[in-house]
Design a protein around this motif. Sequence first.
Motif: not given
Length: 456
Positions: A416-423, A444-449, A390-395
Motif C-alpha cells: 500500500t505504498g503511497d509515495g512521498g517520503t517513507d521513513d 513509469y518505473g521506480y524512481s528514488l531521489f 519521485e512521482a513514480a513510486y512503488g506501491k
Amino acid sequence: MRDRTDVGAIPRRRLGARLKAAASAVLLTVTTVGISTLTAVAVPGTAHAAVPAPPPGFTLTWSDDFSAAAGTGVNTGTWKYDTGPGSSFGTGEIETMTNSTANVFHDGNGHLVLRALHSGTNPTQGWTSGRIETQAATFGAPAGGVVRMESSIQQPNVTTANGAGYWPAFWMLGAPLRSGVPWPTSGEIDILEDINGRSSVFGTLHCGTNPGGVCNESTGLGSGERPCPGCQTGYHTYAVEIDRSKSPEEIRWYLDGNNYFTLPATRVPAATWTSAVQHPFFIIYDLAIGGGFPAAFGGGPFASTISGGQMNIDYVAVYNKGPGGGGGGGNVAQGKPTTASSVENASLGAANATDGSGTTRWSSAFSDPQWIQVDLGRSYTINRVTLNWEAAYGKAYQIQTSADGTTWTNVYSTTTGDGGTDDLTLSGTGRYIRVNGTQRATPYGYSLFEFQVYGT
C-alpha cells in the motif's frame, strides 16, 4: 516571557549558542530620506571555524561550511532558494525573497550571508532579503536514536533603536510537508529566532492544528524569550536535539552548548507528537522583515530601521546517535556502491539514490519487478530506512538484507505504498540492502531521489 504570535499558515523561529572569538562588526550608516542605510559591514578578526567534531556518541551525518568564492550564491545541488513576496509565507512579513547575490551570497571567508536591503522612502515597502532551504529532507532521529542540528550564526548587528522589523531564523519543517501533509501537523522546529534587535532567542515546536489545538497555534509550544547577549556582534552556536532514545521522547534546545529549554513528548497527545516529530526534516535559514512576530514586540520596520543588516552563517551540521547510545546513527548508504536491475537512461543511474543530493534520482525501466541495491562495505545492524520517492513510486515493495548479496531476507514489506517520503523503522542485519519493487504505482518505473540506511 511572552511567546511569539504568528499570522497565518507557516511561521518560524530562531535560536543561538557558542560565542565565537571575533572583533565586533563595524557599522557605518548614512541617513537618507525615510530610512537609514547600512553602507559598510566589516567583521575584522572573524575567522572561519571548522565544523566541530561530533559530540561523544554521535557521528557527523551532513554539514556545510560555506567555503565558496566571494560573491557567489548557494550550491543549488544542496540548497534551494525560496523566492517571492513575504506575504506568501503566511506570517505577515513584507519583504520579497530573492535569489540575487545582493541578498544571498558567500563572503569568501567561509560564511554565508543573508542581507536585507531597502529601497525607496517608505519603510514598509521596498525590502528584499533571502531565504534558503536544504534540498534534502532527510535529517531526523531514528527510533531509539538522537539527532542534533547545529549552526554557528551571527545575528544581524542591529539594536532595538535601528532594527525594528528584523526577524532572523534558523529552523526546520517536517519532510511530510513536501508530500502534502499540512502545517502544523507535519511539524516545525524553530531553533533560533530573534526579532527587532532584542538580543534574544526563542525556541519553539509547532504541531497539531491551526488555530488553537493542543499546541496553542499559531504561537506553538516554546521557550518564550531568552536572553542572548552578544548575539548581534559575535558568532554563537544554536542547536536542537530530538531525542528518541528516552521515554518519554523529548526535544532539547541549546545556546552555546547550554540546554535552556526541553519539551517532553508528554506535553501533547502521542499521535500529535508522532506526526510532528517522528520523521525527517529539512533545514531553513531566512531573514524576514516585518510580520506578526515583530509586531507583537513593538512592530517595524520604521523610518529608523537600517537597510543592509545581515545574518552571517559560519557552518551547519547534522549529527546522529544510533539506538543504544553508540555512534553510527548516520546514513551508512551514502556514497556506497549502488547497483540496480535497470535504469531508464544513463543520467538516472543507481548511484544517484545514494549521493546525498535531493535533486538527483535513480529511475528504472517501466516494468516489474525492479530492484536497487547498496553494498554497505561491512555488516550493519539496520534500524531505519528512508525512501524519498519521485512521482513514480512503488506501491508494493520489500526492504531486504543479505550477508552475501545472493540470499535475501525481508525486513519490511508493503502493498500500500503511497509515495512521498517513507521513513521506515525496521530491524535487520546485513552487508547488502535493497529495495525490491514488485508493483509500480504509475505506468513509469521506480524512481528514488534518496535511499538512506541507518544502523550500527
